[in-house]
Design a protein around this motif. Structure first.
Motif, PDB file in Angstrom:
ATOM      1  N   ARG A  58      68.497 -23.993   8.747  1.00  0.00           N
ATOM      2  CA  ARG A  58      69.488 -24.294   7.712  1.00  0.00           C
ATOM      3  C   ARG A  58      70.843 -23.654   8.033  1.00  0.00           C
ATOM      4  O   ARG A  58      71.895 -24.200   7.704  1.00  0.00           O
ATOM      5  N   THR A  59      70.797 -22.485   8.695  1.00  0.00           N
ATOM      6  CA  THR A  59      72.045 -21.814   9.081  1.00  0.00           C
ATOM      7  C   THR A  59      72.659 -22.499  10.287  1.00  0.00           C
ATOM      8  O   THR A  59      73.882 -22.659  10.368  1.00  0.00           O
ATOM      9  N   GLU A  60      71.811 -22.917  11.241  1.00  0.00           N
ATOM     10  CA  GLU A  60      72.305 -23.652  12.401  1.00  0.00           C
ATOM     11  C   GLU A  60      72.999 -24.932  11.959  1.00  0.00           C
ATOM     12  O   GLU A  60      74.018 -25.336  12.529  1.00  0.00           O
ATOM     13  N   ARG A  61      72.460 -25.579  10.931  1.00  0.00           N
ATOM     14  CA  ARG A  61      73.089 -26.796  10.397  1.00  0.00           C
ATOM     15  C   ARG A  61      74.477 -26.491   9.846  1.00  0.00           C
ATOM     16  O   ARG A  61      75.441 -27.223  10.098  1.00  0.00           O
ATOM     17  N   GLN A  62      74.594 -25.411   9.087  1.00  0.00           N
ATOM     18  CA  GLN A  62      75.897 -25.021   8.563  1.00  0.00           C
ATOM     19  C   GLN A  62      76.866 -24.692   9.693  1.00  0.00           C
ATOM     20  O   GLN A  62      78.063 -25.016   9.620  1.00  0.00           O
ATOM     21  N   LEU A  63      76.359 -24.071  10.757  1.00  0.00           N
ATOM     22  CA  LEU A  63      77.211 -23.744  11.901  1.00  0.00           C
ATOM     23  C   LEU A  63      77.691 -25.016  12.589  1.00  0.00           C
ATOM     24  O   LEU A  63      78.863 -25.109  12.987  1.00  0.00           O
ATOM     25  N   ALA A  64      76.800 -26.006  12.722  1.00  0.00           N
ATOM     26  CA  ALA A  64      77.192 -27.275  13.335  1.00  0.00           C
ATOM     27  C   ALA A  64      78.312 -27.946  12.545  1.00  0.00           C
ATOM     28  O   ALA A  64      79.303 -28.428  13.106  1.00  0.00           O
ATOM     29  N   LEU A  65      78.162 -27.971  11.227  1.00  0.00           N
ATOM     30  CA  LEU A  65      79.190 -28.574  10.368  1.00  0.00           C
ATOM     31  C   LEU A  65      80.505 -27.802  10.458  1.00  0.00           C
ATOM     32  O   LEU A  65      81.593 -28.391  10.443  1.00  0.00           O
ATOM     33  N   TYR A  66      80.399 -26.485  10.558  1.00  0.00           N
ATOM     34  CA  TYR A  66      81.596 -25.649  10.644  1.00  0.00           C
ATOM     35  C   TYR A  66      82.324 -25.876  11.969  1.00  0.00           C
ATOM     36  O   TYR A  66      83.550 -26.001  12.002  1.00  0.00           O
ATOM     37  N   ARG A  67      81.569 -25.931  13.076  1.00  0.00           N
ATOM     38  CA  ARG A  67      82.197 -26.177  14.377  1.00  0.00           C
ATOM     39  C   ARG A  67      82.869 -27.552  14.403  1.00  0.00           C
ATOM     40  O   ARG A  67      83.950 -27.712  14.984  1.00  0.00           O
ATOM     41  N   GLU A  68      82.250 -28.534  13.763  1.00  0.00           N
ATOM     42  CA  GLU A  68      82.878 -29.852  13.687  1.00  0.00           C
ATOM     43  C   GLU A  68      84.173 -29.771  12.897  1.00  0.00           C
ATOM     44  O   GLU A  68      85.191 -30.372  13.283  1.00  0.00           O
ATOM     45  N   GLN A  69      84.141 -29.055  11.806  1.00  0.00           N
ATOM     46  CA  GLN A  69      85.346 -28.876  10.986  1.00  0.00           C
ATOM     47  C   GLN A  69      86.465 -28.230  11.797  1.00  0.00           C
ATOM     48  O   GLN A  69      87.636 -28.563  11.624  1.00  0.00           O
ATOM     49  N   GLN A  70      86.099 -27.330  12.700  1.00  0.00           N
ATOM     50  CA  GLN A  70      87.083 -26.654  13.560  1.00  0.00           C
ATOM     51  C   GLN A  70      87.579 -27.555  14.686  1.00  0.00           C
ATOM     52  O   GLN A  70      88.525 -27.194  15.387  1.00  0.00           O
ATOM     53  N   GLY A  71      86.916 -28.691  14.884  1.00  0.00           N
ATOM     54  CA  GLY A  71      87.265 -29.549  16.007  1.00  0.00           C
ATOM     55  C   GLY A  71      86.616 -29.118  17.302  1.00  0.00           C
ATOM     56  O   GLY A  71      87.015 -29.571  18.386  1.00  0.00           O
ATOM     57  N   ARG A  72      85.590 -28.290  17.221  1.00  0.00           N
ATOM     58  CA  ARG A  72      84.872 -27.813  18.412  1.00  0.00           C
ATOM     59  C   ARG A  72      83.569 -28.624  18.528  1.00  0.00           C
ATOM     60  O   ARG A  72      82.474 -28.151  18.282  1.00  0.00           O
ATOM     61  N   TYR A  73      83.745 -29.883  18.919  1.00  0.00           N
ATOM     62  CA  TYR A  73      82.639 -30.833  18.857  1.00  0.00           C
ATOM     63  C   TYR A  73      81.526 -30.500  19.841  1.00  0.00           C
ATOM     64  O   TYR A  73      80.349 -30.773  19.561  1.00  0.00           O
ATOM     65  N   ASP A  74      81.882 -29.943  20.989  1.00  0.00           N
ATOM     66  CA  ASP A  74      80.846 -29.581  21.951  1.00  0.00           C
ATOM     67  C   ASP A  74      79.937 -28.492  21.400  1.00  0.00           C
ATOM     68  O   ASP A  74      78.710 -28.538  21.570  1.00  0.00           O
ATOM     69  N   GLN A  75      80.517 -27.517  20.708  1.00  0.00           N
ATOM     70  CA  GLN A  75      79.707 -26.451  20.125  1.00  0.00           C
ATOM     71  C   GLN A  75      78.887 -26.969  18.944  1.00  0.00           C
ATOM     72  O   GLN A  75      77.759 -26.513  18.718  1.00  0.00           O
ATOM     73  N   TRP A  79      73.375 -28.854  16.913  1.00  0.00           N
ATOM     74  CA  TRP A  79      72.486 -29.960  16.552  1.00  0.00           C
ATOM     75  C   TRP A  79      71.351 -30.086  17.563  1.00  0.00           C
ATOM     76  O   TRP A  79      70.200 -30.375  17.193  1.00  0.00           O
ATOM     77  N   TYR A  80      71.651 -29.866  18.837  1.00  0.00           N
ATOM     78  CA  TYR A  80      70.618 -29.948  19.863  1.00  0.00           C
ATOM     79  C   TYR A  80      69.537 -28.892  19.623  1.00  0.00           C
ATOM     80  O   TYR A  80      68.343 -29.183  19.726  1.00  0.00           O
ATOM     81  N   ARG A  81      69.960 -27.674  19.302  1.00  0.00           N
ATOM     82  CA  ARG A  81      68.983 -26.615  19.037  1.00  0.00           C
ATOM     83  C   ARG A  81      68.095 -26.972  17.845  1.00  0.00           C
ATOM     84  O   ARG A  81      66.902 -26.682  17.841  1.00  0.00           O
ATOM     85  N   ILE A  82      68.690 -27.614  16.851  1.00  0.00           N
ATOM     86  CA  ILE A  82      67.898 -28.023  15.684  1.00  0.00           C
ATOM     87  C   ILE A  82      66.881 -29.099  16.067  1.00  0.00           C
ATOM     88  O   ILE A  82      65.716 -29.038  15.665  1.00  0.00           O
ATOM     89  N   LEU A  83      67.319 -30.075  16.862  1.00  0.00           N
ATOM     90  CA  LEU A  83      66.409 -31.154  17.256  1.00  0.00           C
ATOM     91  C   LEU A  83      65.248 -30.637  18.096  1.00  0.00           C
ATOM     92  O   LEU A  83      64.164 -31.231  18.106  1.00  0.00           O
ATOM     93  N   GLN A  84      65.454 -29.523  18.794  1.00  0.00           N
ATOM     94  CA  GLN A  84      64.397 -28.950  19.622  1.00  0.00           C
ATOM     95  C   GLN A  84      63.262 -28.362  18.789  1.00  0.00           C
ATOM     96  O   GLN A  84      62.211 -28.028  19.321  1.00  0.00           O
ATOM     97  N   LEU A  85      63.478 -28.235  17.476  1.00  0.00           N
ATOM     98  CA  LEU A  85      62.421 -27.701  16.618  1.00  0.00           C
ATOM     99  C   LEU A  85      61.213 -28.624  16.580  1.00  0.00           C
ATOM    100  O   LEU A  85      60.092 -28.190  16.345  1.00  0.00           O
TER     101      LEU A  85
END
Length: 234
Positions: free
Chosen positions: A155-172, A177-183
């Motif tokens: 749930r925290t990784e998801r928030q981090l993904a959304l935050y990085r997108e908001q920052q324009g850091r799409y690669d991060q 998201w990749y780490r989440i999918l690996q679950l």
């Protein structure tokens, strides 16, 4: 104006309390330092830190709902107190003469609180909190640095993904998201739709925006293809 004055008073009170906590930490009065933070939490929000650290994060967030709206600036102040609590436990773990079990317990308590404060900081920044109020973006990076050796809760990784997108850091964001999918499918919550929505949002951006964000269009398209392949194979 009233709300601004209210937040400023709370900030002043918190700054004063954290100053006292810093002094108590220097004096190795860890119990007193924790009590100071807990008392401030009770005065400002009518709840204690033990409650904030024991309930599921989603339930804590709901406790900051007022008239249908999450008061994100209040929540990020609570996150700051939890973060400071973590530093007290870190200091406690460094005390000379402490036995191994107590040291490990203090280190675990510190890590748990750092993770929790990170989740709340990210949630508030993703939902319109004032980033200047507590320099929350800088605090996010500091806490990420302190927890980089550990896996974040999904749930925290998801928030981090959304935050990085908001920052324009799409690669991060994609890395999160990749780490989440690996679950895998055994995880109780599926985030596949979130990842799909991420790539679809990016597909509407210009090539220049994607390049600046570190994720060129061909990688966005590859991400969408990979998601479709995984769905067909599931």
């Amino acid at each position: 104006m009233f709300r601004k004055d209210y937040l400023l008073r709370m900030m002043e009170e918190m700054t004063e309390a954290i100053g006292k906590v810093f002094t108590l930490k220097q004096q190795r009065k860890h119990t007193e330092a924790l009590s100071e933070l807990d008392e401030l939490m009770r005065r400002q929000f009518g709840m204690n830190l033990s409650l904030l650290n024991s309930l599921p994060a989603e339930d804590v967030i709901e406790m900051f709902r007022f008239r249908g709206v999450i008061e994100v600036d209040n929540l990020q102040q609570a996150a700051r107190l939890i973060e400071e609590e973590a530093y007290i436990y870190q200091e406690k773990a460094k005390v000379e003469g402490i036995d191994d079990q107590d040291r490990m317990d203090a280190e675990d308590d510190a890590l748990i609180r750092l993770m929790r404060s990170l989740h709340f900081y990210l949630y508030t920044l993703n939902h319109g909190a004032n980033p200047q109020l507590l320099n929350a973006p800088e605090r996010v990076e500091d806490v990420l640095g302190l927890t980089k050796e550990y896996e974040l809760p999904a749930r925290t990784e998801r928030q981090l993904a959304l935050y990085r997108e908001q920052q324009g850091r799409y690669d991060q964001a994609e890395n999160s998201w990749y780490r989440i999918l690996q679950l895998g499918a055994e995880h109780p919550v599926s985030y596949r739709d979130d990842v799909q929505a991420f790539y679809e949002r990016l597909s509407h951006l210009t090539d220049e925006q994607l390049e600046q964000g570190g994720l060129p269009r061909n990688e966005v398209e590859e991400g969408l293809v990979e998601l479709s392949r995984q769905e067909m194979n599931s």
